[in-house]
Design a protein around this motif. Structure first.
Motif, mmCIF file in Angstrom:
data_model
loop_
_atom_site.group_PDB
_atom_site.id
_atom_site.type_symbol
_atom_site.label_atom_id
_atom_site.label_comp_id
_atom_site.label_asym_id
_atom_site.label_seq_id
_atom_site.Cartn_x
_atom_site.Cartn_y
_atom_site.Cartn_z
ATOM 1 N N VAL B 248 0.853 -1.185 0.000
ATOM 2 C CA VAL B 248 0.000 0.000 0.000
ATOM 3 C C VAL B 248 0.894 1.242 0.000
ATOM 4 N N TYR B 249 0.465 2.264 -0.728
ATOM 5 C CA TYR B 249 1.225 3.502 -0.897
ATOM 6 C C TYR B 249 2.508 3.318 -1.708
ATOM 7 N N ALA B 274 -4.059 -0.031 -8.677
ATOM 8 C CA ALA B 274 -3.664 1.316 -8.253
ATOM 9 C C ALA B 274 -4.549 1.839 -7.136
ATOM 10 N N TYR B 275 -5.856 1.596 -7.220
ATOM 11 C CA TYR B 275 -6.715 2.198 -6.174
ATOM 12 C C TYR B 275 -6.770 1.374 -4.895
ATOM 13 N N PRO B 276 -6.913 0.031 -4.941
ATOM 14 C CA PRO B 276 -6.876 -0.651 -3.636
ATOM 15 C C PRO B 276 -5.562 -0.437 -2.890
ATOM 16 N N LYS B 277 -4.486 -0.249 -3.631
ATOM 17 C CA LYS B 277 -3.187 -0.094 -2.968
ATOM 18 C C LYS B 277 -2.755 1.370 -2.828
ATOM 19 N N SER B 278 -3.590 2.280 -3.244
ATOM 20 C CA SER B 278 -3.241 3.709 -3.159
ATOM 21 C C SER B 278 -1.857 3.985 -3.736
ATOM 22 N N ILE B 279 -1.646 3.455 -4.920
ATOM 23 C CA ILE B 279 -0.361 3.622 -5.604
ATOM 24 C C ILE B 279 -0.259 5.031 -6.188
ATOM 25 N N THR B 280 0.950 5.568 -6.151
ATOM 26 C CA THR B 280 1.248 6.794 -6.882
ATOM 27 C C THR B 280 2.274 6.460 -7.962
ATOM 28 N N LEU B 281 2.048 6.966 -9.138
ATOM 29 C CA LEU B 281 2.934 6.690 -10.272
ATOM 30 C C LEU B 281 3.372 8.015 -10.879
#
Lengths: 346, 346
Positions: B248-249, B274-281
């Motif tokens: 996460v994140y 991307a959304y369940p893990k709150s990823i930033t790219l």
């Protein structure tokens, strides 16, 4: 008082693709409850008033061993989701009888005994704005509206005069994003899957609104773009089109990808444009923004709804027996406005 | 002085998939130059010393009408790229004779007349560290090293104890990222495409290094992850594996996707995480970070290279006639270290 019916909606089997009402979910009236004597074990008893049916339900209709951000619905037990209930009896001083509770895991049944979770601020006592129905508090003033509001504040970095593109713009998340973007002075392009939804998106201020089923998204963005912000609720070819027609420094707010929930997601082809265009992409999950923006949201949004400055649309059905159909309608995009189920009047 | 040979490397045809030395690029010795009399038109004449051959070359070997972040190589004209040249004659006081110039668009020819661009800070006079060869200044102390350094500073948000995963970890970008991550106290997983490269990655500090051709990336990340930061130079299945096994994140720094440069990129299947893990790219392009970090980079990195605190590896070839082969080797990953071409000694 004698035991009374406590109807519920059971999760009965994992869907192969789209959910099948009556098969993957079953409305069950066999259960009873004695609301005067049911043990509370330090918790409280609610009468369920309204429940929200949301796109993410499909992700929870899975085998329990598959990991995800949200727990799977337990097979043979009641569904649960965002809702509002009236507290009838209580042994928890933080949730006194007579008050109303909002939370993310209200069982889809007429009555439920709940217990508070000291590690979470997601369930709480909620005050009703007299000008708004309870349904609004699970939609535009609930999780979907909060998702839009909080992520827009956190990640959009919106600047006046920029162009935002919003998918599922007639839904409770997208329609809030459209209106927030307009309030920030942006030009807004929005898409949805029916002409009626297109009309609604125009009514709430979208500068360009189109039906992605009858109009080519690439052609619209080629003409009206490049876009600076893309709010994604769909994934797939619309996300690829947004990547293709984004401006340098485009911000992508990834909230959901409903195009893949039932039939599998298409691979994203244009992510290689991330580096030439210096794109930033943020995945959004409401849990992780909620504490930061909760007070601001409730102070800001319900009054704007009550005054009509922010508009919303609901697709209301009545009775737990409708939940299965509503779940399918949401997955197919047939709902017209936020899908909510009124379980009981007060 | 009489005209002398001014050999060059011409872009001759657009490759179908991989470049073909002698066909898509041609070494040409037909051109001459009189270095004493060639008109400078307010610019300056350089003797080319070293040139860099980089993965992004493939993207420039295209039809001119296709848009991209970098211009296409003009058909029938010399290639150009990062390099260092010695200024032989000058009519530009900012680029005086006797000094050395570094820039992103040095023609692949022995001698060139250049003019400065007042709107760009990408070409400038460069001082040589006496302990470092000129080749280092187009590699680890040039664009690739700068890309790694500047984007890591800007976007990694690295915290001690986190886990970073680096693709193409033996190249000039990846090997710098590995060492920056180790200096920040992270655990580093790195992959490359040969056992010799794996050895180099271990030598420079990678905790886990593997050959992605013989070891399943998913298995490594499943065991050693979840990862907090992924540095992507490859795209495709390795990016999908990183998305699957990110925490996460997770932060994704997207620098390139060489897996797709020659044969087309596979669609990315796991972006829905991307959304369940709150990823930033973040997509990375050196131009857009350069001004902010230029002075810091040159003050910091060359001394660390000279002292041996940051290590690097070069794959040096000699003579413009080798450029075509080097371009292909880079696309196939056959170079072992930063690919540089020495065109002339001083």
């Amino acid at each position: 008082m004698a035991p009374i019916r406590n109807a519920r909606v059971l999760f009965s089997s994992v869907p192969k693709d789209f959910p099948v009402p009556g098969e993957t979910t079953v409305y069950d009236t066999s259960q009873t409850i004695d609301i005067d004597t049911v043990p509370l074990n330090g918790g409280f008893l609610i009468k369920t008033l309204v429940l929200s049916v949301d796109p993410y339900f499909r992700g929870r209709m899975r085998e329990p061993e598959a990991e995800s951000y949200s727990s799977s619905f337990p097979l043979g037990e009641s569904l649960d989701g965002y809702g509002v209930g009236k507290i009838i009896r209580s042994e928890d001083s933080a949730f006194p009888a007579g008050k109303y509770v909002y939370g993310p895991s209200l069982p889809h049944q007429e009555y439920s005994v709940l217990s508070s979770n000291p590690d979470s601020d997601m369930m709480f006592i909620i005050e009703k704005d007299p000008k708004l129905p309870w349904t609004a508090f699970v939609g535009v003033a609930g999780m979907p509206g909060q998702t839009a509001y909080m992520a827009w504040k956190e990640y959009s970095n919106a600047k006046k005069g920029e162009i935002a593109f919003v998918s599922t713009g007639a839904g409770p998340v997208g329609s809030m994003v459209i209106q927030l973007a307009k309030r920030d002075g942006l030009r807004v392009i929005a898409c949805a899957g029916s002409d009626e939804k297109v009309k609604f998106m125009k009514d709430i201020g979208a500068d360009i609104a189109f039906n992605y089923k009858t109009t080519d998204t690439r052609e619209v963005l080629k003409k009206e773009g490049p876009i600076d912000i893309y709010w994604d609720n769909v994934g797939g070819v619309i996300l690829d089109a947004a990547l293709e027609f984004t401006a340098v420094y485009g911000r992508f707010l990834i909230c959901g990808m409903i195009s893949g929930y039932n039939t599998g997601l298409k691979g994203i082809k244009n992510l290689a444009l991330a580096y030439p265009k210096s794109i930033t992409l943020h995945g959004i999950l409401i849990f992780r923004l909620f504490s930061k923006y909760k007070d601001e949201f409730y102070a800001t949004v319900p009054p704007l709804l009550a005054s009509g400055e922010i508009k919303y649309k609901e697709d209301v059905s009545r009775g737990l027996e409708t939940v299965g159909d509503v779940i399918l309608a949401v997955q197919e995009g047939r709902n017209n406005g936020k899908a909510v189920v009124i379980v009981a009047e007060e």
